[in-house]
Design an enzyme around this catalytic site. Structure first.
Site, PDB file in Angstrom:
ATOM      1  N   GLU A  30       0.835  -1.217   0.000  1.00 23.48           N
ATOM      2  CA  GLU A  30       0.000   0.000   0.000  1.00 23.48           C
ATOM      3  C   GLU A  30       0.864   1.259   0.000  1.00 23.48           C
ATOM      4  OE1 GLU A  30      -1.520   1.816   3.370  1.00 23.48           O
ATOM      5  OE2 GLU A  30      -0.907   0.251   4.777  1.00 23.48           O
ATOM      6  N   LYS A  90      -4.947  11.107   0.931  1.00 23.55           N
ATOM      7  CA  LYS A  90      -5.090   9.744   1.440  1.00 23.55           C
ATOM      8  C   LYS A  90      -6.384   9.208   0.838  1.00 23.55           C
ATOM      9  CE  LYS A  90      -6.281   7.450   5.820  1.00 23.55           C
ATOM     10  NZ  LYS A  90      -6.436   7.627   7.276  1.00 23.55           N
ATOM     11  N   VAL A 110      -5.316   0.649   2.965  1.00 20.78           N
ATOM     12  CA  VAL A 110      -5.479  -0.799   2.845  1.00 20.78           C
ATOM     13  C   VAL A 110      -6.722  -1.096   2.009  1.00 20.78           C
ATOM     14  CG1 VAL A 110      -6.027  -2.911   4.116  1.00 20.78           C
ATOM     15  CG2 VAL A 110      -4.248  -1.378   4.974  1.00 20.78           C
ATOM     16  N   ASP A 142     -16.539   6.062  13.978  1.00 23.31           N
ATOM     17  CA  ASP A 142     -15.307   5.985  13.193  1.00 23.31           C
ATOM     18  C   ASP A 142     -14.815   4.543  13.093  1.00 23.31           C
ATOM     19  OD1 ASP A 142     -12.963   6.348  11.858  1.00 23.31           O
ATOM     20  OD2 ASP A 142     -12.132   7.847  13.227  1.00 23.31           O
ATOM     21  N   SER A 144     -12.834   2.084  10.195  1.00 23.77           N
ATOM     22  CA  SER A 144     -12.119   2.134   8.914  1.00 23.77           C
ATOM     23  C   SER A 144     -12.864   1.366   7.830  1.00 23.77           C
ATOM     24  CB  SER A 144     -10.721   1.549   9.085  1.00 23.77           C
ATOM     25  OG  SER A 144     -10.047   1.551   7.843  1.00 23.77           O
ATOM     26  N   ALA A 145     -12.864   1.931   6.628  1.00 23.69           N
ATOM     27  CA  ALA A 145     -13.425   1.227   5.464  1.00 23.69           C
ATOM     28  C   ALA A 145     -12.574   0.013   5.105  1.00 23.69           C
ATOM     29  CB  ALA A 145     -13.532   2.176   4.277  1.00 23.69           C
ATOM     30  N   ASP A 146     -11.415  -0.139   5.746  1.00 21.69           N
ATOM     31  CA  ASP A 146     -10.617  -1.359   5.536  1.00 21.69           C
ATOM     32  C   ASP A 146     -11.473  -2.589   5.843  1.00 21.69           C
ATOM     33  OD1 ASP A 146      -8.536   0.370   5.082  1.00 21.69           O
ATOM     34  OD2 ASP A 146      -7.333  -0.250   6.817  1.00 21.69           O
ATOM     35  N   LYS A 163      -3.635  -1.564  14.813  1.00 24.29           N
ATOM     36  CA  LYS A 163      -2.919  -0.666  15.723  1.00 24.29           C
ATOM     37  C   LYS A 163      -3.614  -0.597  17.075  1.00 24.29           C
ATOM     38  CE  LYS A 163      -3.010   1.858  12.301  1.00 24.29           C
ATOM     39  NZ  LYS A 163      -2.733   1.843  10.891  1.00 24.29           N
TER      40      LYS A 163
HETATM   41  N1  PSU Z   1      -0.639   0.758   8.930  1.00 29.45           N
HETATM   42  C1  PSU Z   1       0.533   1.412   9.106  1.00 29.45           C
HETATM   43  N2  PSU Z   1       0.587   2.720   8.754  1.00 29.45           N
HETATM   44  C2  PSU Z   1      -0.478   3.334   8.142  1.00 29.45           C
HETATM   45  C3  PSU Z   1      -1.688   2.624   7.932  1.00 29.45           C
HETATM   46  C4  PSU Z   1      -1.713   1.331   8.346  1.00 29.45           C
HETATM   47  O1  PSU Z   1       1.505   0.846   9.589  1.00 29.45           O
HETATM   48  O2  PSU Z   1      -0.356   4.504   7.795  1.00 29.45           O
HETATM   49  C5  PSU Z   1      -2.836   3.268   7.191  1.00 29.45           C
HETATM   50  C6  PSU Z   1      -3.400   2.240   6.218  1.00 29.45           C
HETATM   51  O3  PSU Z   1      -3.366   2.774   4.937  1.00 29.45           O
HETATM   52  C7  PSU Z   1      -4.816   2.018   6.679  1.00 29.45           C
HETATM   53  C8  PSU Z   1      -5.129   3.365   7.215  1.00 29.45           C
HETATM   54  O4  PSU Z   1      -5.668   1.608   5.630  1.00 29.45           O
HETATM   55  O5  PSU Z   1      -3.951   3.682   7.953  1.00 29.45           O
HETATM   56  C9  PSU Z   1      -6.377   3.352   8.071  1.00 29.45           C
HETATM   57  O6  PSU Z   1      -6.856   4.653   8.136  1.00 29.45           O
HETATM   58  P1  PSU Z   1      -8.324   4.938   8.699  1.00 29.45           P
HETATM   59  O7  PSU Z   1      -8.250   4.580  10.141  1.00 29.45           O
HETATM   60  O8  PSU Z   1      -8.555   6.424   8.463  1.00 29.45           O
HETATM   61  O9  PSU Z   1      -9.258   4.084   7.895  1.00 29.45           O
HETATM   62 MN    MN Z   2     -11.796   6.694  10.020  1.00 26.72          MN
END
Ligand code: PSU
Ligand code: MN
Length: 309
Positions: A30, A90, A110, A142, A144-146, A163
């Site tokens: 990614e 992003k 992701v 909140d 993630s769309a992941d 995380k």
């Molecule tokens: N894992 C990492 N560093 C990152 C991310 C994941 O080690 O920067 C990123 C990935 O691209 C993941 C995104 O899809 O954070 C999730 O963001 P959000 O919580 O806004 O969906």
């Molecule tokens: Mn989010």
């Protein structure tokens, strides 16, 4: 007036297209981790190193991003510098049509990377940590769309869990609801990104890459189109000191609240703050866990190709 039907245009690097056509292993990488997850200039070195790790084990890397409105699978030097050195958006899945129509560049999360990789026919993808349900999501919504993307995208994602800034329990519940298999790699302890063990136990583990490939094959046979999460914990010797981890994270949450960060800025803000507050220690661990995940993804992609051979 007749409407033209257009097949989504992907720019697939010749090396990647050739490997896919010849059943040679390919791993998607990614770009948000490069553009928004790691500080400059370490991010550029990391992008190059991540690709080299795969090449060294005979796997073709396919770093994915949107470059000038074109979803690109396998970046050249210019593409890599776009994601590492420029301030680009992003991009999650919902941002893709907008970037395409506006002919703009974006670093794919992701979710968006998985979507584009699957369109290209890539089956294995390595990241650092999957996005998930944020703490306090019962109020902020909140998530993630992941997660929702993996519910509809047939790809295996190797990650060091999610995380620890997230609500891990809720994330695992959502993955269950979405029918996304979660497999511990050589363990049933679900990892917490910088830490080896989140305290949550998984139902299933796979002993090695060959077993993961067999599960992928069986998953296809069941006719389900979901992704698979392969949770690969960082070795104990490489993990972040849990006491320092807890301390820095609570500071980071406070800072995010005071700064009033919302939406897609939350994850990059927390990661950036944590790198600063830990004096770079979290960054070293982040890089180590990403390297480990990439190696495992390379092994899985190789095992997958052997199945199809
Ligand atoms: N894992 C990492 N560093 C990152 C991310 C994941 O080690 O920067 C990123 C990935 O691209 C993941 C995104 O899809 O954070 C999730 O963001 P959000 O919580 O806004 O969906
Ligand atoms: Mn989010």
């Amino acid at each position: 007036m007749r409407y033209r039907h257009r097949v989504p245009t992907l720019n697939i690097a010749p090396e990647v297209a050739l490997a896919l056509a010849n059943n040679k292993p390919v791993v998607a990488l990614e770009s948000t981790i490069i553009s928004h997850g790691l500080p400059r200039p370490r991010n550029r070195e990391a992008a190059l190193e991540f690709e080299q790790i795969l090449r060294d084990i005979g796997v073709v890397p396919a770093t994915i991003a949107v470059i000038d409105g074109v979803p690109t699978v396998g970046l050249d030097a210019e593409g890599l510098s776009t994601i590492a050195d420029e301030d680009i958006a992003k991009a999650s899945v919902r941002d893709l049509p907008i970037l395409l129509a506006k002919r703009q560049s974006g670093a794919t999360t992701v979710a968006a990377t998985a979507h584009i990789a699957a369109q290209a026919g890539i089956r294995v993808f390595a990241t650092g940590g999957l996005g998930g349900v944020h703490r306090g999501a019962n109020e902020t919504f909140d998530e993630s769309a992941d997660l929702s993307t993996l519910a509809v995208t047939n790809i295996s994602v190797v990650s060091a869990g999610v995380k620890s800034v997230l609500d891990i329990a809720a994330t695992l519940e959502r993955l269950e609801t979405l029918s996304v298999p979660v497999i511990g790699y050589g363990t049933t302890s679900f990892p917490a990104f910088w830490l080896r063990d989140s305290g949550f136990t998984l139902d299933w583990s796979a002993a090695d890459a060959t077993e993961v490939a067999a599960i992928m094959k069986a998953h296809d046979d069941t006719g389900h189109g979901q992704g698979i999460v392969v949770a690969n914990p960082i070795p104990l010797a490489q993990q972040w000191d849990p006491v320092e981890h807890d301390h820095v994270l609570s500071e980071a949450f406070l800072a995010a609240e005071q700064a009033g960060v919302r939406g897609k800025a939350v994850t990059p803000f927390l990661l950036g703050y944590i790198v600063e507050a830990s004096g770079g220690r979290s960054l070293d661990v982040n890089l180590d866990l990403a390297r480990n995940n990439i190696r495992v993804a390379g092994d899985i992609a190789t095992a997958w190709c052997l199945l199809g051979a």
